[in-house]
Design an enzyme around this catalytic site. Structure first.
Site, PDB file in Angstrom:
ATOM      1  N   GLY A  37       0.797  -1.219   0.000  1.00  0.00           N
ATOM      2  CA  GLY A  37       0.000   0.000   0.000  1.00  0.00           C
ATOM      3  C   GLY A  37       0.829   1.268   0.000  1.00  0.00           C
ATOM      4  O   GLY A  37       2.030   1.241  -0.274  1.00  0.00           O
ATOM      5  N   TYR A  38       0.160   2.387   0.320  1.00  0.00           N
ATOM      6  CA  TYR A  38       0.720   3.733   0.176  1.00  0.00           C
ATOM      7  C   TYR A  38       1.219   3.870  -1.260  1.00  0.00           C
ATOM      8  O   TYR A  38       2.392   4.123  -1.538  1.00  0.00           O
ATOM      9  CB  TYR A  38       1.833   4.010   1.198  1.00  0.00           C
ATOM     10  CG  TYR A  38       1.911   5.483   1.553  1.00  0.00           C
ATOM     11  CD1 TYR A  38       0.891   6.079   2.275  1.00  0.00           C
ATOM     12  CD2 TYR A  38       2.966   6.262   1.129  1.00  0.00           C
ATOM     13  CE1 TYR A  38       0.926   7.440   2.566  1.00  0.00           C
ATOM     14  CE2 TYR A  38       3.018   7.620   1.412  1.00  0.00           C
ATOM     15  CZ  TYR A  38       1.987   8.197   2.130  1.00  0.00           C
ATOM     16  OH  TYR A  38       2.027   9.537   2.421  1.00  0.00           O
ATOM     17  N   HIS A  42       4.034   1.281  -8.064  1.00  0.00           N
ATOM     18  CA  HIS A  42       2.984   0.260  -7.929  1.00  0.00           C
ATOM     19  C   HIS A  42       2.053   0.310  -9.136  1.00  0.00           C
ATOM     20  O   HIS A  42       1.627  -0.729  -9.662  1.00  0.00           O
ATOM     21  CB  HIS A  42       2.140   0.512  -6.675  1.00  0.00           C
ATOM     22  CG  HIS A  42       2.899   0.473  -5.378  1.00  0.00           C
ATOM     23  ND1 HIS A  42       3.021   1.558  -4.557  1.00  0.00           N
ATOM     24  CD2 HIS A  42       3.548  -0.545  -4.751  1.00  0.00           C
ATOM     25  CE1 HIS A  42       3.709   1.232  -3.473  1.00  0.00           C
ATOM     26  NE2 HIS A  42       4.049  -0.040  -3.566  1.00  0.00           N
ATOM     27  N   GLY A  93       8.269  -5.500  -8.940  1.00  0.00           N
ATOM     28  CA  GLY A  93       9.153  -4.445  -9.424  1.00  0.00           C
ATOM     29  C   GLY A  93      10.612  -4.868  -9.368  1.00  0.00           C
ATOM     30  O   GLY A  93      11.039  -5.550  -8.434  1.00  0.00           O
ATOM     31  N   LEU A 107      11.068   5.636  -6.924  1.00  0.00           N
ATOM     32  CA  LEU A 107       9.878   5.808  -6.092  1.00  0.00           C
ATOM     33  C   LEU A 107       9.829   4.706  -5.043  1.00  0.00           C
ATOM     34  O   LEU A 107      10.157   3.553  -5.322  1.00  0.00           O
ATOM     35  CB  LEU A 107       8.608   5.758  -6.935  1.00  0.00           C
ATOM     36  CG  LEU A 107       8.408   6.836  -7.993  1.00  0.00           C
ATOM     37  CD1 LEU A 107       6.983   6.782  -8.515  1.00  0.00           C
ATOM     38  CD2 LEU A 107       8.712   8.210  -7.453  1.00  0.00           C
ATOM     39  N   ARG A 131       8.668   4.435   1.264  1.00  0.00           N
ATOM     40  CA  ARG A 131       9.524   4.936   2.352  1.00  0.00           C
ATOM     41  C   ARG A 131      10.090   6.322   2.058  1.00  0.00           C
ATOM     42  O   ARG A 131      10.621   6.965   2.968  1.00  0.00           O
ATOM     43  CB  ARG A 131      10.646   3.940   2.647  1.00  0.00           C
ATOM     44  CG  ARG A 131      10.142   2.665   3.322  1.00  0.00           C
ATOM     45  CD  ARG A 131      11.281   1.794   3.863  1.00  0.00           C
ATOM     46  NE  ARG A 131      10.789   0.761   4.742  1.00  0.00           N
ATOM     47  CZ  ARG A 131      10.545  -0.508   4.379  1.00  0.00           C
ATOM     48  NH1 ARG A 131      10.751  -0.893   3.132  1.00  0.00           N
ATOM     49  NH2 ARG A 131      10.097  -1.383   5.261  1.00  0.00           N
TER      50      ARG A 131
HETATM   51  P1  AMP Z   1       5.908  -2.569  -1.706  1.00  0.00           P
HETATM   52  O1  AMP Z   1       4.546  -1.983  -1.518  1.00  0.00           O
HETATM   53  O2  AMP Z   1       7.019  -1.613  -1.411  1.00  0.00           O
HETATM   54  O3  AMP Z   1       6.067  -3.915  -1.064  1.00  0.00           O
HETATM   55  O4  AMP Z   1       6.044  -2.825  -3.265  1.00  0.00           O
HETATM   56  C1  AMP Z   1       5.104  -3.612  -3.955  1.00  0.00           C
HETATM   57  C2  AMP Z   1       5.618  -3.911  -5.332  1.00  0.00           C
HETATM   58  O5  AMP Z   1       5.861  -2.696  -6.050  1.00  0.00           O
HETATM   59  C3  AMP Z   1       6.942  -4.681  -5.326  1.00  0.00           C
HETATM   60  O6  AMP Z   1       6.933  -5.663  -6.354  1.00  0.00           O
HETATM   61  C4  AMP Z   1       7.949  -3.608  -5.611  1.00  0.00           C
HETATM   62  O7  AMP Z   1       9.140  -4.076  -6.203  1.00  0.00           O
HETATM   63  C5  AMP Z   1       7.184  -2.716  -6.563  1.00  0.00           C
HETATM   64  N1  AMP Z   1       7.759  -1.375  -6.584  1.00  0.00           N
HETATM   65  C6  AMP Z   1       8.055  -0.600  -5.516  1.00  0.00           C
HETATM   66  N2  AMP Z   1       8.626   0.553  -5.927  1.00  0.00           N
HETATM   67  C7  AMP Z   1       8.692   0.504  -7.277  1.00  0.00           C
HETATM   68  C8  AMP Z   1       9.183   1.389  -8.290  1.00  0.00           C
HETATM   69  N3  AMP Z   1       9.728   2.561  -7.985  1.00  0.00           N
HETATM   70  N4  AMP Z   1       9.088   1.001  -9.579  1.00  0.00           N
HETATM   71  C9  AMP Z   1       8.532  -0.202  -9.900  1.00  0.00           C
HETATM   72  N5  AMP Z   1       8.062  -1.085  -8.988  1.00  0.00           N
HETATM   73  C10 AMP Z   1       8.135  -0.735  -7.701  1.00  0.00           C
END
Ligand code: AMP
Length: 284
Positions: A31-32, A37, A147, A184, A187
């Site tokens: 989220g966030y 995402h 990602g 992006l 955090r």
């Molecule tokens: P998270 O919410 O941080 O666990 O991320 C969820 C998914 O979004 C994961 O597969 C991450 O690798 C992907 N993700 C996070 N930041 C980015 C970004 N800047 N560009 C592409 N994918 C991202």
């Protein structure tokens, strides 16, 4: 956009989608939401007829001193962003739904999890693989989107799917960046304005190493020196590691090629940031 928070509701939805002959694309997140995402969602929209986005801040992947309690959350905003990009269903499980009392079985990653992020965050990848395994079994997606930003996570999930023979196609999506190069991340919300200015040094270091590679440099130690030189411009940014590694098991290499991954973890103020590139792609 449908909102599902219980496992029976989720199963009913996935069953109905499969019956209708739709391919299911899963985008797991904490989220966030940001454009990184949403790039996963856009890719899922192109390939799957039913797109489900999960939002679950997974306690299992946070260590004792980490930021679980203050991890940013904004469900109202996430709803708007997900709906706006054509997500069909949101899965929003409670912690007790995912880990009922007495749940104790975990997915243990192999040696690939011992280095880099795994060394810095003991138990992190056990938490990640366990939650992703659960999501995969609950949703049974045809496609799942991750990602490249979290390169070690992506590598380990790829291995899990391969080692356990799960019929899921993983799709890796390139890192989405701010105009100045900062990757992006949810955090980034922790960064003070000064930290935000300094944080650009991570992508600048990766860019410098990529430039050196394009000019013909093939020695990993020299690329690392180039990165450290850039990073030293911001002495308050504390580098945890620089990894120059092959893409399969993320083992260090002495000589680089187009497939080599360059990764950095650093503390900017109180915020721990990670970033990486593949030498084939650079910053994209
Ligand atoms: P998270 O919410 O941080 O666990 O991320 C969820 C998914 O979004 C994961 O597969 C991450 O690798 C992907 N993700 C996070 N930041 C980015 C970004 N800047 N560009 C592409 N994918 C991202």
């Amino acid at each position: 956009m449908l909102e599902l928070s219980t496992i029976p509701d989720l199963r009913a939805w996935t069953t109905s989608q499969r019956k209708a002959g739709r391919r299911i694309g899963l985008v797991p997140t904490m989220g966030y939401l940001h454009e990184g995402h949403l790039a996963l969602v856009d890719q899922a929209r192109r390939q799957a007829q039913a797109v489900i986005l999960s939002i679950f801040v997974n306690p299992l992947q946070f260590g004792p001193g980490e930021d679980l309690a203050r991890y940013p959350r904004d469900l109202v905003r996430d709803r708007g962003l997900a709906g706006g990009r054509g997500v069909d269903a949101l899965f929003l499980p409670a912690v007790e739904a995912m880990y009922p009392t007495g749940s104790e079985i975990r997915v243990t990653p192999g040696s690939t999890a011992e280095r880099w992020e795994g060394a810095a965050r003991p138990g992190h990848f056990t938490g990640v693989l366990t939650v992703v395994a659960k999501l995969f079994h609950l949703v049974q997606p045809d496609l799942a989107y991750f990602g490249q930003k979290d390169i070690q996570q992506l590598t380990l999930i790829r291995r899990m799917v391969r080692d356990l023979d799960w019929p899921i196609e993983l799709v890796a999506v390139p890192t989405v960046r701010e105009a100045d190069g900062l990757a992006l991340s949810s955090r980034n919300a922790y960064l003070t304005p000064d930290d935000r200015t300094r944080a650009v040094v991570l992508s600048r270091a990766l860019r410098a190493a990529h430039h050196a590679f394009c000019e013909g440099e093939r020695r990993a130690d020299r690329l690392e020196a180039r990165m450290r030189q850039q990073l030293s411009a911001e002495p308050s940014v504390k580098v945890e590691y620089i990894a120059i590694v092959e893409p399969e098991g993320l083992a260090p290499v002495a000589t680089v090629d187009a497939g080599t991954i360059l990764a950095i973890a650093a503390r900017v103020g109180s915020t721990r940031l990670i970033d990486n590139i593949s030498l084939a792609q650079g910053l994209g």
